[in-house]
Motif scaffolding. Structure first.
Motif, mmCIF file in Angstrom:
data_model
loop_
_atom_site.group_PDB
_atom_site.id
_atom_site.type_symbol
_atom_site.label_atom_id
_atom_site.label_comp_id
_atom_site.label_asym_id
_atom_site.label_seq_id
_atom_site.Cartn_x
_atom_site.Cartn_y
_atom_site.Cartn_z
ATOM 1 N N VAL A 1 0.875 -1.177 0.000
ATOM 2 C CA VAL A 1 0.000 0.000 0.000
ATOM 3 C C VAL A 1 0.908 1.222 0.000
ATOM 4 C CG1 VAL A 1 -1.853 1.219 1.195
ATOM 5 C CG2 VAL A 1 -1.716 -1.275 1.342
ATOM 6 N N LEU B 1 -1.087 5.008 7.915
ATOM 7 C CA LEU B 1 -1.870 3.948 7.296
ATOM 8 C C LEU B 1 -2.141 2.862 8.325
ATOM 9 C CD1 LEU B 1 0.059 3.559 3.906
ATOM 10 C CD2 LEU B 1 -2.191 4.606 4.206
ATOM 11 N N ARG B 2 -3.397 2.433 8.421
ATOM 12 C CA ARG B 2 -3.756 1.321 9.311
ATOM 13 C C ARG B 2 -4.491 0.270 8.477
ATOM 14 N NH1 ARG B 2 -4.097 -0.062 14.552
ATOM 15 N NH2 ARG B 2 -3.320 1.968 15.240
ATOM 16 N N LEU B 3 -4.147 -1.003 8.712
ATOM 17 C CA LEU B 3 -4.718 -2.106 7.938
ATOM 18 C C LEU B 3 -5.695 -2.905 8.794
ATOM 19 C CD1 LEU B 3 -4.394 -3.522 5.114
ATOM 20 C CD2 LEU B 3 -2.845 -5.114 6.282
ATOM 21 N N ASP C 1 -0.220 -0.833 11.853
ATOM 22 C CA ASP C 1 -0.172 0.454 11.168
ATOM 23 C C ASP C 1 1.255 0.883 10.900
ATOM 24 O OD1 ASP C 1 0.696 1.217 13.664
ATOM 25 O OD2 ASP C 1 -0.571 2.996 13.797
ATOM 26 N N TYR D 1 3.164 0.511 3.170
ATOM 27 C CA TYR D 1 2.858 -0.557 4.122
ATOM 28 C C TYR D 1 2.878 -1.867 3.330
ATOM 29 C CZ TYR D 1 0.391 -2.848 8.046
ATOM 30 O OH TYR D 1 0.030 -3.650 9.101
ATOM 31 N N TYR E 1 -9.357 -6.792 2.394
ATOM 32 C CA TYR E 1 -8.708 -5.981 3.427
ATOM 33 C C TYR E 1 -9.242 -4.551 3.337
ATOM 34 C CZ TYR E 1 -5.289 -9.767 3.865
ATOM 35 O OH TYR E 1 -4.689 -10.981 4.068
ATOM 36 N N VAL F 1 -7.985 -0.503 4.254
ATOM 37 C CA VAL F 1 -6.897 0.363 4.675
ATOM 38 C C VAL F 1 -7.459 1.745 5.004
ATOM 39 C CG1 VAL F 1 -6.320 1.039 2.304
ATOM 40 C CG2 VAL F 1 -4.607 1.262 4.108
#
Length: 446
Positions: free
Chosen positions: A254, A267-269, A279, A291, A301, A303
């Motif tokens: 990402v 960024l958090r997944l 993250d 990421y 997923y 993001v």
């Protein structure tokens, strides 16, 4: 000088002594009136729930102040501190209940129950205050002689102390029950909100579409496509959903390219169940961010893009790319997808991450033979393990090397015209690396 002229200033000074406290009291009462008048005027301008909170908080503080001044000896310092904390909690719980129930418009009955619980705690404080007054009064009357002799504070009768202790416990119980009630109200309203807000995943092309500010309102991303988006203010977040390619387990990247000089990117997944997987962030304003993670095939997923400190804003580009990090023998993650290999040939492959496993199938010739499986490490991290299975997929044994970058081999007696399965993995299941694998007939005496 006459006696009358001497008395006259004395009478004036006495009159002044009475007038000064009266004037001070009048000024204090005027100040209180102004404060409450200002509060009443402000109440109409602030939110209803904030007004409810302030009214409850002021009332409870007044009662607690009396208990602190008059009842510390009878109640005890620790118990008094807890009553104070629970008074603050009661006011906050009432505000929470009001907010969750939208000032009583969502569910007036539940809101009335919350107000009733807050009044119950306030009433318990009144009961404690009444008992404190009784304790002080009875302590004065029954202990006045003893206190004069011992110069100590009056001691209230035992039965009053016992009643105070019981009322304090009852007040704490009311506060605990109210807290549980508010937690339940919040849970019920959260469930109703979820039912009333169906997920909306909007497929986008070159630019994000609002709203996409939570896990239920996401933008659907196409792989390998840049989209333009923006964090509008410090509290803004953008959510995007994507699905990995159908066939291969792969390393997914990402990428966030900053198009501002202000945004501190984060960024958090999340997985498909909306559980956070981790993250990445960069606290430099205007910096880019990526990421990387290994993903199962055909898996969804989510993001989230935001700023790190909750303060900055800016425009950015976002892309999700499969890196095609898998080797030529994938997919072979389990024994059912084992790839056939020829005796005597070298194959180059790799373990992508700690969860990766490679499986191969080798068939023997017409004669019985000693076969040697050789793994030559081409990384400095992989701690290789070789496991052998027979044609029925039963385990026959294993060999491993716990040194990162070490080689490994496995020698076994092979039956004629038989299929065997070879598994390669990291021994501890938390490292990755590339390798070369060969299956040869062992030389006699080798």
């Amino acid at each position: 000088m006459s006696e009358q002229s001497v008395r006259r200033p004395t009478q004036k000074s006495r009159l002044a002594r009475y007038l000064i406290p009266i004037g001070s009291m009048a000024a204090a009462l005027s100040l209180i009136a102004i404060i409450y008048l200002g509060y009443d005027l402000a109440k109409g301008r602030i939110s209803p729930c904030e007004a409810v909170f302030q009214e409850s908080s002021i009332g409870l503080k007044t009662k607690i102040s009396f208990l602190k001044t008059e009842g510390e000896l009878e109640i005890g310092r620790e118990q008094l501190a807890e009553l104070t904390e629970r008074a603050q909690m009661t006011a906050l719980n009432l505000k929470t209940c009001c907010t969750v129930l939208d000032a009583g418009r969502v569910d007036p009955e539940q809101f009335l129950q919350c107000k009733g619980s807050a009044r119950s705690y306030e009433a318990r404080l009144d009961d404690i205050a009444a008992l404190v007054r009784t304790a002080v009064k009875e302590g004065m009357s029954t202990g006045s002689v003893a206190t004069t002799a011992a110069t100590a504070a009056p001691t209230p009768p035992a039965h009053v102390e016992e009643q105070i202790a019981q009322e304090v416990e009852a007040a704490k119980a009311v506060s605990r029950d109210f807290n549980k009630q508010v937690v339940q109200v919040r849970k019920e309203q959260a469930l109703e909100t979820l039912q009333a807000t169906p997920p909306q995943n909007v497929t986008i092309g070159a630019q994000e579409r609002e709203p996409n500010s939570d896990l239920l309102t996401t933008n659907g991303l196409s792989l390998d496509t840049w989209v333009t988006a923006a964090i509008g203010d410090g509290k803004d977040s953008d959510y995007f959903v994507f699905t990995t390619p159908k066939t291969y387990r792969d390393r997914i990247r990402v990428e966030l390219q900053n198009r501002s000089t202000t945004l501190e990117p984060r960024l958090r997944l999340y997985d498909a169940s909306k559980a956070s997987l981790g993250d990445r962030y960069n606290t430099t304003t205007g910096a880019d961010l990526s990421y990387d993670f290994v993903a199962a095939p055909d898996t969804t997923y989510i993001v989230r893009a935001s700023n790190y400190y909750g303060e900055s804003a800016g425009v950015y580009l976002l892309r999700v790319t499969p890196t095609k990090a898998y080797d030529a023998y994938e997919p072979n993650d389990d024994i059912l997808t084992a790839k056939p290999i020829e005796l005597g040939s070298d194959l180059a492959a790799g373990i992508m991450d700690g969860h990766d496993q490679d499986h191969y199938r080798v068939e023997t010739g017409d004669a019985e033979a000693q076969l040697l499986v050789t793994l030559t490490n081409s990384s400095t991290s992989l701690r290789p393990q070789i496991r052998l299975f027979d044609a029925s997929k039963a385990s026959l044994g294993e060999q491993h090397n716990t040194t990162g970058g070490g080689d490994s081999s496995y020698l076994f007696k092979a039956a004629p015209n038989t299929a065997y399965y070879i598994q390669v993995r990291d021994y501890y299941g938390d490292a990755a690396g590339t390798y070369t694998l060969t299956v040869n007939e062992a030389q006699p005496g080798g």
